[in-house]
Design a protein around this motif. Structure first.
Motif, PDB file in Angstrom:
ATOM      1  N   TYR A 166       4.165  -4.158   5.304  1.00  0.00           N
ATOM      2  CA  TYR A 166       5.447  -3.782   5.893  1.00  0.00           C
ATOM      3  C   TYR A 166       6.540  -3.838   4.822  1.00  0.00           C
ATOM      4  CZ  TYR A 166       2.937  -4.768  10.213  1.00  0.00           C
ATOM      5  OH  TYR A 166       2.006  -4.783  11.224  1.00  0.00           O
ATOM      6  N   ASP A 167       7.530  -2.973   4.981  1.00  0.00           N
ATOM      7  CA  ASP A 167       8.673  -3.060   4.070  1.00  0.00           C
ATOM      8  C   ASP A 167       9.670  -4.088   4.609  1.00  0.00           C
ATOM      9  OD1 ASP A 167       9.898  -1.817   6.176  1.00  0.00           O
ATOM     10  OD2 ASP A 167      10.495  -0.013   5.082  1.00  0.00           O
ATOM     11  N   LYS A 168      10.825  -4.223   3.962  1.00  0.00           N
ATOM     12  CA  LYS A 168      11.784  -5.261   4.354  1.00  0.00           C
ATOM     13  C   LYS A 168      12.386  -5.042   5.728  1.00  0.00           C
ATOM     14  CE  LYS A 168      15.363  -2.913   1.785  1.00  0.00           C
ATOM     15  NZ  LYS A 168      16.240  -2.959   0.647  1.00  0.00           N
ATOM     16  N   ASN A 169      12.313  -3.798   6.248  1.00  0.00           N
ATOM     17  CA  ASN A 169      12.839  -3.512   7.585  1.00  0.00           C
ATOM     18  C   ASN A 169      11.770  -3.636   8.674  1.00  0.00           C
ATOM     19  OD1 ASN A 169      15.326  -2.932   6.444  1.00  0.00           O
ATOM     20  ND2 ASN A 169      14.777  -0.787   6.114  1.00  0.00           N
ATOM     21  N   GLY A 170      10.534  -3.988   8.299  1.00  0.00           N
ATOM     22  CA  GLY A 170       9.452  -4.127   9.275  1.00  0.00           C
ATOM     23  C   GLY A 170       8.735  -2.829   9.588  1.00  0.00           C
ATOM     24  N   VAL A 171       8.967  -1.786   8.769  1.00  0.00           N
ATOM     25  CA  VAL A 171       8.305  -0.497   8.973  1.00  0.00           C
ATOM     26  C   VAL A 171       6.943  -0.544   8.277  1.00  0.00           C
ATOM     27  CG1 VAL A 171       8.455   1.986   8.541  1.00  0.00           C
ATOM     28  CG2 VAL A 171      10.518   0.677   9.084  1.00  0.00           C
ATOM     29  N   PRO A 172       5.869  -0.145   8.964  1.00  0.00           N
ATOM     30  CA  PRO A 172       4.538  -0.187   8.334  1.00  0.00           C
ATOM     31  C   PRO A 172       4.456   0.760   7.132  1.00  0.00           C
ATOM     32  CG  PRO A 172       4.358   0.125  10.704  1.00  0.00           C
ATOM     33  CD  PRO A 172       5.807   0.251  10.364  1.00  0.00           C
ATOM     34  N   LEU A 173       3.799   0.280   6.081  1.00  0.00           N
ATOM     35  CA  LEU A 173       3.564   1.059   4.865  1.00  0.00           C
ATOM     36  C   LEU A 173       2.095   1.440   4.790  1.00  0.00           C
ATOM     37  CD1 LEU A 173       5.587  -1.128   2.344  1.00  0.00           C
ATOM     38  CD2 LEU A 173       6.256   1.082   3.284  1.00  0.00           C
ATOM     39  N   PRO A 174       1.747   2.493   4.040  1.00  0.00           N
ATOM     40  CA  PRO A 174       0.331   2.837   3.866  1.00  0.00           C
ATOM     41  C   PRO A 174      -0.416   1.693   3.177  1.00  0.00           C
ATOM     42  CG  PRO A 174       1.755   4.587   3.033  1.00  0.00           C
ATOM     43  CD  PRO A 174       2.630   3.436   3.374  1.00  0.00           C
ATOM     44  N   ASN A 175      -1.542   1.320   3.736  1.00  0.00           N
ATOM     45  CA  ASN A 175      -2.312   0.216   3.159  1.00  0.00           C
ATOM     46  C   ASN A 175      -3.715   0.638   2.728  1.00  0.00           C
ATOM     47  OD1 ASN A 175      -3.443   0.567   5.651  1.00  0.00           O
ATOM     48  ND2 ASN A 175      -3.379  -1.576   6.258  1.00  0.00           N
ATOM     49  N   GLY A 176      -4.037   1.929   2.810  1.00  0.00           N
ATOM     50  CA  GLY A 176      -5.347   2.403   2.369  1.00  0.00           C
ATOM     51  C   GLY A 176      -6.442   2.304   3.414  1.00  0.00           C
ATOM     52  N   GLN A 177      -6.102   1.982   4.657  1.00  0.00           N
ATOM     53  CA  GLN A 177      -7.132   1.827   5.687  1.00  0.00           C
ATOM     54  C   GLN A 177      -7.802   3.153   6.015  1.00  0.00           C
ATOM     55  OE1 GLN A 177      -8.540  -0.868   7.008  1.00  0.00           O
ATOM     56  NE2 GLN A 177      -9.901   0.501   8.083  1.00  0.00           N
ATOM     57  N   ASN A 178      -7.071   4.270   5.996  1.00  0.00           N
ATOM     58  CA  ASN A 178      -7.689   5.570   6.290  1.00  0.00           C
ATOM     59  C   ASN A 178      -8.766   5.901   5.272  1.00  0.00           C
ATOM     60  OD1 ASN A 178      -6.142   5.988   8.531  1.00  0.00           O
ATOM     61  ND2 ASN A 178      -4.615   7.253   7.498  1.00  0.00           N
ATOM     62  N   ALA A 179      -8.506   5.628   4.008  1.00  0.00           N
ATOM     63  CA  ALA A 179      -9.508   5.894   2.969  1.00  0.00           C
ATOM     64  C   ALA A 179     -10.688   4.945   3.111  1.00  0.00           C
ATOM     65  CB  ALA A 179      -8.881   5.756   1.592  1.00  0.00           C
ATOM     66  N   LYS A 180     -10.432   3.700   3.485  1.00  0.00           N
ATOM     67  CA  LYS A 180     -11.497   2.706   3.587  1.00  0.00           C
ATOM     68  C   LYS A 180     -12.352   2.898   4.828  1.00  0.00           C
ATOM     69  CE  LYS A 180     -12.074  -2.267   3.016  1.00  0.00           C
ATOM     70  NZ  LYS A 180     -13.198  -2.370   3.878  1.00  0.00           N
ATOM     71  N   SER A 181     -11.810   3.544   5.865  1.00  0.00           N
ATOM     72  CA  SER A 181     -12.586   3.691   7.102  1.00  0.00           C
ATOM     73  C   SER A 181     -13.822   4.549   6.889  1.00  0.00           C
ATOM     74  CB  SER A 181     -11.713   4.269   8.209  1.00  0.00           C
ATOM     75  OG  SER A 181     -11.308   5.574   7.867  1.00  0.00           O
ATOM     76  N   GLY A 182     -13.729   5.566   6.028  1.00  0.00           N
ATOM     77  CA  GLY A 182     -14.910   6.379   5.728  1.00  0.00           C
ATOM     78  C   GLY A 182     -15.977   5.578   5.001  1.00  0.00           C
ATOM     79  N   LEU A 183     -15.551   4.731   4.054  1.00  0.00           N
ATOM     80  CA  LEU A 183     -16.499   3.871   3.337  1.00  0.00           C
ATOM     81  C   LEU A 183     -17.135   2.871   4.285  1.00  0.00           C
ATOM     82  CD1 LEU A 183     -17.747   2.887   0.660  1.00  0.00           C
ATOM     83  CD2 LEU A 183     -15.753   1.399   0.421  1.00  0.00           C
ATOM     84  N   ASN A 184     -16.340   2.301   5.195  1.00  0.00           N
ATOM     85  CA  ASN A 184     -16.881   1.344   6.174  1.00  0.00           C
ATOM     86  C   ASN A 184     -17.966   1.991   7.029  1.00  0.00           C
ATOM     87  OD1 ASN A 184     -15.042  -0.463   5.219  1.00  0.00           O
ATOM     88  ND2 ASN A 184     -13.698  -0.378   6.995  1.00  0.00           N
ATOM     89  N   LYS A 185     -17.727   3.221   7.445  1.00  0.00           N
ATOM     90  CA  LYS A 185     -18.701   3.934   8.275  1.00  0.00           C
ATOM     91  C   LYS A 185     -19.992   4.170   7.506  1.00  0.00           C
ATOM     92  CE  LYS A 185     -19.000   7.992  11.193  1.00  0.00           C
ATOM     93  NZ  LYS A 185     -18.332   9.206  11.635  1.00  0.00           N
ATOM     94  N   LYS A 186     -19.879   4.547   6.229  1.00  0.00           N
ATOM     95  CA  LYS A 186     -21.072   4.780   5.398  1.00  0.00           C
ATOM     96  C   LYS A 186     -21.856   3.495   5.188  1.00  0.00           C
ATOM     97  CE  LYS A 186     -20.835   9.107   3.921  1.00  0.00           C
ATOM     98  NZ  LYS A 186     -21.887  10.067   4.052  1.00  0.00           N
ATOM     99  N   ILE A 187     -21.150   2.394   4.934  1.00  0.00           N
ATOM    100  CA  ILE A 187     -21.833   1.115   4.713  1.00  0.00           C
ATOM    101  C   ILE A 187     -22.608   0.699   5.958  1.00  0.00           C
ATOM    102  CG2 ILE A 187     -21.434  -1.360   4.388  1.00  0.00           C
ATOM    103  CD1 ILE A 187     -19.131  -0.621   2.509  1.00  0.00           C
ATOM    104  N   GLN A 188     -21.984   0.833   7.125  1.00  0.00           N
ATOM    105  CA  GLN A 188     -22.646   0.424   8.354  1.00  0.00           C
ATOM    106  C   GLN A 188     -23.770   1.360   8.751  1.00  0.00           C
ATOM    107  OE1 GLN A 188     -19.244   0.025  10.904  1.00  0.00           O
ATOM    108  NE2 GLN A 188     -19.030  -2.140  10.437  1.00  0.00           N
ATOM    109  N   SER A 189     -23.703   2.632   8.331  1.00  0.00           N
ATOM    110  CA  SER A 189     -24.759   3.564   8.707  1.00  0.00           C
ATOM    111  C   SER A 189     -26.007   3.400   7.862  1.00  0.00           C
ATOM    112  CB  SER A 189     -24.253   5.010   8.578  1.00  0.00           C
ATOM    113  OG  SER A 189     -24.103   5.354   7.215  1.00  0.00           O
ATOM    114  N   ARG A 190     -25.948   2.633   6.780  1.00  0.00           N
ATOM    115  CA  ARG A 190     -27.112   2.438   5.908  1.00  0.00           C
ATOM    116  C   ARG A 190     -28.059   1.360   6.396  1.00  0.00           C
ATOM    117  NH1 ARG A 190     -26.649   7.040   4.771  1.00  0.00           N
ATOM    118  NH2 ARG A 190     -25.452   7.739   3.007  1.00  0.00           N
ATOM    119  N   GLY A 191     -27.636   0.569   7.328  1.00  0.00           N
ATOM    120  CA  GLY A 191     -28.541  -0.458   7.874  1.00  0.00           C
ATOM    121  C   GLY A 191     -28.797  -1.558   6.890  1.00  0.00           C
TER     122      GLY A 191
END
Length: 191
Positions: A166-191
């Motif tokens: 979050y910035d100083k006003n409490g507004v959410p900032l990009p944290n890279g979760q969208n990019a990481k969600s694809g990697l998370n899906k690939k890791i979990q699909s490998r068993g």
């Protein structure tokens, strides 16, 4: 074909396709060739260099499902047919999920769609289970391999959500979760 005896263990597995019952029996006539202590004593007789030449390491990855330390050619991965079928099942699952969103909750039609969605996960789960059994069998049947070393991965730590920023006003900032969600899906699909 055998006389009935009381099972030592009973597994009842409830899945989207139905119930499965599995029985396990203790057979006193079957003995392991060596105990843990006998294996340790046998391995202590060899030098460290000889032991290292008969050990293999296993690395689990995303691009390569399993890679061993024997050579570059020792890569184990799903077949192209299995990958294509899993991809098509995922497309069908997404279509069923869109249809479910338009159904009335707890109706007969919504229950039918939920069953189809549950069954769509079944093929990928069976492929992962079969791959694990076949790969482990290929690795342990090699007479030159005396030991296997595997890394102790914490999958829950690898696939953890990024903490919000979050910035100083409490507004959410990009944290890279969208990019990481694809990697998370690939890791979990490998068993």
């Amino acid at each position: 074909h055998n006389k009935f005896q009381n099972p030592a263990l009973i597994w009842i597995i409830c899945s989207s396709t139905g119930l499965k019952v599995s029985f396990s029996f203790d057979d006193p006539s079957i003995k392991f060739p060596e105990t843990q202590q006998e294996i340790a004593d046998r391995l202590k007789q060899h030098s460290i260099e000889k032991l290292q030449s008969h050990l293999i390491g296993i690395d689990r990855g995303v691009a390569r499902t399993v890679q061993t330390s024997i050579s570059e050619n020792s890569v184990y991965h799903y077949s192209e047919t299995q990958l294509e079928r899993m991809r098509r099942k995922e497309i069908g699952r997404l279509r069923h999920q869109r249809r479910l969103a338009r159904k009335e909750k707890n109706s007969s039609n919504s229950r039918k769609i939920k069953t189809k969605i549950a069954k769509s996960y079944l093929y990928a789960r069976n492929v992962r289970k079969d791959f694990a059994h076949q790969t482990s069998h290929r690795l342990v049947e090699d007479p030159c391999v005396w030991g296997i070393i595997a890394e102790d991965l914490k999958i829950t730590h690898l696939t953890k959500r990024c903490s919000p920023k979050y910035d100083k006003n409490g507004v959410p900032l990009p944290n890279g979760q969208n990019a990481k969600s694809g990697l998370n899906k690939k890791i979990q699909s490998r068993g």
